[in-house]
Motif scaffolding. Structure first.
Motif, PDB file in Angstrom:
ATOM      1  N   SER A 185       0.928  -1.098  -0.025  1.00  0.00           N
ATOM      2  CA  SER A 185      -0.059  -0.022   0.049  1.00  0.00           C
ATOM      3  C   SER A 185       0.747   1.146  -0.043  1.00  0.00           C
ATOM      4  O   SER A 185       1.965   1.223   0.628  1.00  0.00           O
ATOM      5  CB  SER A 185      -0.819   0.197   1.288  1.00  0.00           C
ATOM      6  OG  SER A 185      -0.099   0.004   2.449  1.00  0.00           O
ATOM      7  N   PRO A 186       0.610   2.375  -0.653  1.00  0.00           N
ATOM      8  CA  PRO A 186       1.295   3.352  -0.568  1.00  0.00           C
ATOM      9  C   PRO A 186       1.141   4.194   0.671  1.00  0.00           C
ATOM     10  O   PRO A 186       0.480   4.076   1.421  1.00  0.00           O
ATOM     11  CB  PRO A 186       0.499   4.466  -1.512  1.00  0.00           C
ATOM     12  CG  PRO A 186      -0.903   3.818  -1.605  1.00  0.00           C
ATOM     13  CD  PRO A 186      -0.710   2.329  -1.390  1.00  0.00           C
ATOM     14  N   ASN A 187       2.637   4.636   0.886  1.00  0.00           N
ATOM     15  CA  ASN A 187       3.070   5.331   2.285  1.00  0.00           C
ATOM     16  C   ASN A 187       3.101   6.686   2.116  1.00  0.00           C
ATOM     17  O   ASN A 187       2.780   7.267   3.276  1.00  0.00           O
ATOM     18  CB  ASN A 187       4.314   4.529   2.772  1.00  0.00           C
ATOM     19  CG  ASN A 187       4.682   4.918   4.129  1.00  0.00           C
ATOM     20  OD1 ASN A 187       3.943   4.735   5.062  1.00  0.00           O
ATOM     21  ND2 ASN A 187       5.746   5.594   4.221  1.00  0.00           N
ATOM     22  N   THR A 188       3.480   7.313   0.973  1.00  0.00           N
ATOM     23  CA  THR A 188       3.447   8.831   1.017  1.00  0.00           C
ATOM     24  C   THR A 188       2.200   9.306   0.766  1.00  0.00           C
ATOM     25  O   THR A 188       1.283   8.868  -0.007  1.00  0.00           O
ATOM     26  CB  THR A 188       4.507   9.200  -0.157  1.00  0.00           C
ATOM     27  OG1 THR A 188       4.037   8.651  -1.455  1.00  0.00           O
ATOM     28  CG2 THR A 188       5.858   8.542   0.266  1.00  0.00           C
ATOM     29  N   MET A 189       2.016  10.658   1.176  1.00  0.00           N
ATOM     30  CA  MET A 189       0.742  11.402   0.883  1.00  0.00           C
ATOM     31  C   MET A 189       0.636  11.447  -0.553  1.00  0.00           C
ATOM     32  O   MET A 189      -0.769  11.698  -1.120  1.00  0.00           O
ATOM     33  CB  MET A 189       0.652  12.542   1.759  1.00  0.00           C
ATOM     34  CG  MET A 189      -0.624  13.248   1.895  1.00  0.00           C
ATOM     35  SD  MET A 189      -2.086  12.059   2.197  1.00  0.00           S
ATOM     36  CE  MET A 189      -1.603  11.948   3.983  1.00  0.00           C
ATOM     37  N   ALA A 190       1.421  11.953  -1.293  1.00  0.00           N
ATOM     38  CA  ALA A 190       1.406  12.204  -2.722  1.00  0.00           C
ATOM     39  C   ALA A 190       0.871  10.934  -3.386  1.00  0.00           C
ATOM     40  O   ALA A 190       0.080  11.024  -4.265  1.00  0.00           O
ATOM     41  CB  ALA A 190       2.789  12.545  -3.259  1.00  0.00           C
ATOM     42  N   ALA A 191       1.287   9.591  -2.970  1.00  0.00           N
ATOM     43  CA  ALA A 191       1.210   8.542  -3.523  1.00  0.00           C
ATOM     44  C   ALA A 191      -0.354   8.040  -3.218  1.00  0.00           C
ATOM     45  O   ALA A 191      -1.151   7.486  -4.187  1.00  0.00           O
ATOM     46  CB  ALA A 191       1.927   7.429  -3.189  1.00  0.00           C
TER      47      ALA A 191
END
Length: 269
Positions: free
Chosen positions: A125-131
């Motif tokens: 799952s994406p971890n950065t806010m942008a992703a």
């Protein structure tokens, strides 16, 4: 005569609305009862196994602390949290060096497919806010697009079945029997290609049993995607299930022993 009909019409309408409401209430009650049944069955079957796994983990954790006195309990708990967080972030932890192999091209493509198909295994799952923001917009466009593509493919398959049925109908002079045979052949072909044969491939590539491969195929086709089994021979090498010679497994064996081996760099025998 007219007045009598006018008077009876609202009564019939009210009876119809009452029947609809009664059937809706019964449907909701049946749905809740089915959910309650599933809850009780899963609780009964999995609750004790989860407790045993938790106790085993705690025993192995304390055994590790007793054998390696230089590592205290807070340090071990912090290390466990760091390992879990690193794994959630996509790092591969099975070797002496870590890598972000799960978020390389193949892994990212796998995540994109699992997103637009609404499977969502949960292993990545994406971890950065942008992703995460991009994932929202990607899913908002990709999920309808995936439905359109599936609808188109289904339409083409239906056209193929209809053509086959029409040809068989001309040959056999029995359109009804030809349509039934063509539909049955399409259904059996779909079951064979997407549900019965893939477990053999998974057994060979992943080291799973046939029932485990069948379970994974069904969970994937139904887009449930629990994430307890994920293909990993080419995508995520750290997600592969151990072979039969290994005594430590991801879910069926002691997670504490597995953690102990990985923390100390011991091989899995």
């Amino acid at each position: 005569m007219y007045r009598q009909r006018a008077r009876t019409a609202p009564k019939g309408r009210a009876q119809g609305c009452g029947c609809v409401m009664s059937s809706t209430v019964l449907l909701l009650l049946a749905y809740l009862a089915y959910l309650a049944l599933g809850t009780s069955v899963f609780w009964t079957l999995e609750g004790r196994a989860a407790q045993d796994s938790s106790r085993s983990f705690q025993r192995d954790k304390w055994a590790l602390l007793e054998n390696f006195t230089c590592l205290d309990r807070p340090a071990l708990d912090s290390l466990i949290r760091d390992i879990i967080q690193a794994y959630k972030n996509g790092a591969s932890l099975l070797s002496n060096t870590t890598s972000m192999g799960r978020w390389e091209f193949v892994g990212s493509f796998f995540f994109s497919v699992s997103t637009v198909t609404t499977i969502g295994y949960g292993n990545l799952s994406p971890n950065t806010m942008a992703a995460r923001l991009f994932c929202i917009f990607f899913a908002l466009v990709g999920i309808p697009l995936n439905l359109v593509v599936l609808n188109r493919l289904g339409h083409l398959m239906q056209q193929g079945v209809d053509r086959c049925a029409s040809r068989l109908g001309v040959t056999w002079k029995d359109p009804g029997k030809a349509q039934w045979l063509a539909g049955s052949g399409a259904l059996l072909s779909g079951l064979l290609l997407f549900l019965l044969l893939p477990p053999l491939l998974f057994s060979h590539m992943e080291g799973w049993s046939y029932m485990e491969g069948f379970y994974f195929s069904f969970i994937t086709l139904s887009t449930v995607g629990f994430g307890d089994y994920v293909i990993g021979s080419c995508l995520f090498s750290d997600m592969r299930k151990p072979s039969a010679r290994q005594t430590i497994g991801w879910t069926s064996e002691s997670p504490g022993v597995l953690l102990k081996c990985r923390l100390m760099g011991l091989p899995l025998k």
